[in-house]
Design a protein around this motif. Sequence first.
Motif, PDB file in Angstrom:
ATOM      1  N   PRO A   1       0.837  -1.205   0.000  1.00 38.21           N
ATOM      2  CA  PRO A   1       0.000   0.000   0.000  1.00 38.21           C
ATOM      3  C   PRO A   1       0.871   1.254   0.000  1.00 38.21           C
ATOM      4  N   ARG A   2       0.350   2.289  -0.588  1.00 37.44           N
ATOM      5  CA  ARG A   2       1.040   3.573  -0.611  1.00 37.44           C
ATOM      6  C   ARG A   2       0.985   4.217   0.773  1.00 37.44           C
ATOM      7  N   LEU A   3       1.968   5.025   1.065  1.00 38.61           N
ATOM      8  CA  LEU A   3       1.968   5.824   2.284  1.00 38.61           C
ATOM      9  C   LEU A   3       1.031   7.010   2.070  1.00 38.61           C
ATOM     10  N   PRO A   4       0.571   7.663   3.159  1.00 39.06           N
ATOM     11  CA  PRO A   4      -0.369   8.780   2.994  1.00 39.06           C
ATOM     12  C   PRO A   4       0.135   9.871   2.047  1.00 39.06           C
ATOM     13  N   GLU A   5       1.443  10.107   2.009  1.00 33.52           N
ATOM     14  CA  GLU A   5       1.986  11.141   1.121  1.00 33.52           C
ATOM     15  C   GLU A   5       2.239  10.617  -0.299  1.00 33.52           C
ATOM     16  N   GLN A   6       1.801   9.384  -0.585  1.00 31.96           N
ATOM     17  CA  GLN A   6       1.983   8.770  -1.907  1.00 31.96           C
ATOM     18  C   GLN A   6       0.620   8.394  -2.497  1.00 31.96           C
ATOM     19  N   PRO A   7      -0.103   9.347  -3.059  1.00 32.87           N
ATOM     20  CA  PRO A   7      -1.453   9.038  -3.552  1.00 32.87           C
ATOM     21  C   PRO A   7      -1.475   8.259  -4.867  1.00 32.87           C
ATOM     22  N   ILE A   8      -0.314   8.136  -5.521  1.00 37.07           N
ATOM     23  CA  ILE A   8      -0.255   7.477  -6.825  1.00 37.07           C
ATOM     24  C   ILE A   8       0.862   6.431  -6.829  1.00 37.07           C
TER      25      ILE A   8
END
Length: 118
Positions: free
Chosen positions: A33-40
């Motif tokens: 899963p992406r981190l919160p600061e990685q929306p893409i």
Amino acid sequence: MTAPPRPTTTLWRPTGPVELELVRESGWRAWPPRLPEQPIFYPVLNEEYAVRIARDWNVKHDGSGYVTRFEVDTEFLRRYPVRRAGGRTILELWVPAEELDEFNAHVVGGIEVVHEFH
């Protein structure tokens, strides 16, 4: 009689050691899963572009960089337009973080490391 295999598209992903370890923990089957600061999530369509990012960015920021290669169901990928992030060979897909589980479900076979830089 079995159905013929669905066509796949080869993608590459430059990655650092932390993300690579999470891929390893998945059995080489899924992206974390992406981190919160990685929306893409950004897989790329060109091996040379992936090598440049892994070698020139990941090594500098993470101490090592890796290029992975994997196949994804071509029909599924049609939902993501190809994005040009620079020159004509700097091509990416932009997968929204909330769609990553579905994207992972369309990975065909495993994720493999094809280049390593330190």
